[in-house]
Design a protein around this motif. Structure first.
Motif, mmCIF file in Angstrom:
data_model
loop_
_atom_site.group_PDB
_atom_site.id
_atom_site.type_symbol
_atom_site.label_atom_id
_atom_site.label_comp_id
_atom_site.label_asym_id
_atom_site.label_seq_id
_atom_site.Cartn_x
_atom_site.Cartn_y
_atom_site.Cartn_z
ATOM 1 N N ALA A 94 0.812 -1.220 0.000
ATOM 2 C CA ALA A 94 0.000 0.000 0.000
ATOM 3 C C ALA A 94 0.843 1.266 0.000
ATOM 4 O O ALA A 94 0.502 2.255 -0.656
ATOM 5 C CB ALA A 94 -0.944 -0.012 1.200
ATOM 6 N N GLN A 95 1.961 1.248 0.722
ATOM 7 C CA GLN A 95 2.808 2.433 0.795
ATOM 8 C C GLN A 95 3.418 2.756 -0.563
ATOM 9 O O GLN A 95 3.455 3.916 -0.984
ATOM 10 C CB GLN A 95 3.914 2.229 1.837
ATOM 11 C CG GLN A 95 4.771 3.459 2.109
ATOM 12 C CD GLN A 95 3.974 4.610 2.726
ATOM 13 O OE1 GLN A 95 2.885 4.413 3.267
ATOM 14 N NE2 GLN A 95 4.522 5.815 2.646
ATOM 15 N N ALA A 96 3.884 1.730 -1.264
ATOM 16 C CA ALA A 96 4.459 1.937 -2.592
ATOM 17 C C ALA A 96 3.396 2.433 -3.569
ATOM 18 O O ALA A 96 3.662 3.296 -4.418
ATOM 19 C CB ALA A 96 5.091 0.640 -3.092
ATOM 20 N N PHE A 97 2.194 1.891 -3.456
ATOM 21 C CA PHE A 97 1.093 2.312 -4.327
ATOM 22 C C PHE A 97 0.821 3.803 -4.125
ATOM 23 O O PHE A 97 0.658 4.558 -5.088
ATOM 24 C CB PHE A 97 -0.148 1.482 -3.997
ATOM 25 C CG PHE A 97 -1.306 1.694 -4.943
ATOM 26 C CD1 PHE A 97 -1.512 0.843 -6.007
ATOM 27 C CD2 PHE A 97 -2.203 2.744 -4.751
ATOM 28 C CE1 PHE A 97 -2.592 1.025 -6.881
ATOM 29 C CE2 PHE A 97 -3.272 2.943 -5.607
ATOM 30 C CZ PHE A 97 -3.465 2.079 -6.680
ATOM 31 N N ALA A 171 8.158 1.597 -1.496
ATOM 32 C CA ALA A 171 7.626 2.116 -0.242
ATOM 33 C C ALA A 171 8.480 3.240 0.326
ATOM 34 O O ALA A 171 7.983 4.110 1.044
ATOM 35 C CB ALA A 171 7.509 0.981 0.773
ATOM 36 N N ASN A 172 9.778 3.250 -0.001
ATOM 37 C CA ASN A 172 10.686 4.298 0.494
ATOM 38 C C ASN A 172 10.680 5.545 -0.386
ATOM 39 O O ASN A 172 11.403 6.506 -0.108
ATOM 40 C CB ASN A 172 12.105 3.746 0.614
ATOM 41 C CG ASN A 172 12.642 3.216 -0.721
ATOM 42 O OD1 ASN A 172 11.997 3.371 -1.776
ATOM 43 N ND2 ASN A 172 13.800 2.578 -0.677
ATOM 44 N N GLY A 173 9.898 5.540 -1.430
ATOM 45 C CA GLY A 173 9.800 6.703 -2.305
ATOM 46 C C GLY A 173 10.810 6.731 -3.429
ATOM 47 O O GLY A 173 10.762 7.608 -4.294
ATOM 48 N N LYS A 174 11.734 5.794 -3.463
ATOM 49 C CA LYS A 174 12.759 5.775 -4.504
ATOM 50 C C LYS A 174 12.192 5.151 -5.783
ATOM 51 O O LYS A 174 11.359 4.247 -5.730
ATOM 52 C CB LYS A 174 13.979 4.984 -4.037
ATOM 53 C CG LYS A 174 14.728 5.646 -2.886
ATOM 54 C CD LYS A 174 15.974 4.843 -2.521
ATOM 55 C CE LYS A 174 16.742 5.522 -1.381
ATOM 56 N NZ LYS A 174 17.971 4.762 -1.010
ATOM 57 N N LEU A 175 12.694 5.653 -6.919
ATOM 58 C CA LEU A 175 12.246 5.132 -8.203
ATOM 59 C C LEU A 175 12.644 3.668 -8.362
ATOM 60 O O LEU A 175 13.750 3.270 -7.975
ATOM 61 C CB LEU A 175 12.835 5.956 -9.352
ATOM 62 C CG LEU A 175 12.302 7.385 -9.510
ATOM 63 C CD1 LEU A 175 13.092 8.121 -10.576
ATOM 64 C CD2 LEU A 175 10.812 7.360 -9.889
ATOM 65 N N LEU A 176 11.742 2.892 -8.920
ATOM 66 C CA LEU A 176 12.026 1.489 -9.173
ATOM 67 C C LEU A 176 12.672 1.336 -10.546
ATOM 68 O O LEU A 176 12.191 1.893 -11.542
ATOM 69 C CB LEU A 176 10.738 0.667 -9.133
ATOM 70 C CG LEU A 176 9.991 0.624 -7.800
ATOM 71 C CD1 LEU A 176 8.673 -0.136 -7.969
ATOM 72 C CD2 LEU A 176 10.843 -0.032 -6.725
ATOM 73 N N ALA A 177 13.743 0.602 -10.589
ATOM 74 C CA ALA A 177 14.419 0.353 -11.859
ATOM 75 C C ALA A 177 13.741 -0.800 -12.585
ATOM 76 O O ALA A 177 13.264 -1.738 -11.947
ATOM 77 C CB ALA A 177 15.882 0.015 -11.611
#
Length: 280
Positions: A94-97, A171-177
């Protein structure tokens, strides 16, 4: 008067979500789905495509026997109500969403946001299609959770769509590669996105899929209808004229069952003329 109303019969599509571990694509996973990667060119179909799912890619029974893909492969595209399914490691909670800012069910207008991370483009009109996303709530752990993208209105029959995912965050706000080994989007897909105002930079993934034609969706059902009426003598359903007649039949036997023999059948006593009467 007989009216030839057009039947909308949805094609049977794979209803089983293949929740697979990393690397499962090579072992027969079908995600993301729907995807023209699982179709082939076919000039004889209305869409120019035909599903081409391999037996090794199909879900299996408890005995390990895969479902026969032949009935699915008869279709020239995917269902107009098909949900998009994709597995995105990191965007599985949920946090990542929330951090990503995907359009939710509670605010569909966000599908049109200029920076919306999830867009689905109609390749014919270059317009965005109304969609909303959610995480699969049935998964028991994040490593098996998929992202579900639902059409707010059904996909148009016979149209091709391009899905683009961009600037996804964990979830940490960093962009996913993008995952290693990801299939690079075809140039035609990137060109369509470019025309629709979606730059190719920053893409996490992009792919296309084709929706089945009206012929593929309803052709067989309409053929059954037309042949049935033809046997009754009506071979022109669109002319607005009643033709033919009901088939002749003869009652050769009547069986009456008692209430004890059919205890679950509702019964009403009295003649039809007196039913509904308030008289004692």
């Amino acid at each position: 008067m007989l009216r030839a109303s057009r039947a909308r019969v949805g094609i049977v599509v794979l209803a089983v979500l293949l929740i697979a571990p990393p690397g499962a694509a090579a072992a027969g996973g079908l995600l993301p789905w729907p995807n023209d990667l699982y179709t082939r060119a076919d000039k004889s179909s209305d869409t120019g495509r035909r599903l081409a799912v391999q037996r090794s890619q199909m879900p299996r029974s408890a005995k390990g026997v895969p479902i026969d893909p032949a009935p699915y492969n008869a279709s020239d595209g995917f269902s107009p109500g098909q949900t998009i399914v994709i597995r995105i490691p990191g965007l599985d909670n949920a946090q990542a969403f929330k951090r990503t800012g995907l359009v939710p069910q509670t605010d569909l207008a966000r599908y049109a946001d200029k920076q919306q991370p999830l867009v689905v483009i109609d390749a014919r009109t270059l317009k965005r299609h109304l969609v909303w996303a959610e995480l699969d709530s049935n998964a028991t752990k994040d490593s098996e959770r998929v992202l579900l993208v639902h059409p707010g209105i059904n996909w148009e029959e016979g149209h091709r769509y391009v899905v683009a995912l961009r600037r996804l965050r964990g979830a940490n706000g960093k962009l996913l590669a993008p995952p290693k080994g990801r299939r690079k989007p075809a140039e035609s897909i990137l060109a369509t996105l470019q025309k629709a105002g979606i730059p190719r930079t920053g893409l996490y993934d992009a792919w296309d899929f084709t929706i089945a034609s009206a012929t593929s969706l309803a052709g067989r059902a309409l053929s059954i209808r037309d042949r049935a009426y033809a046997e009754l003598g009506d071979r022109a359903l669109t002319d607005g004229k009643v033709q033919g007649k009901a088939p002749a039949f003869k009652v050769t036997k009547v069986e009456n069952f008692s209430e004890a023999e059919q205890p679950h059948v509702a019964r009403r006593s009295g003649s039809p003329a007196c039913r509904g009467s308030t008289a004692p």
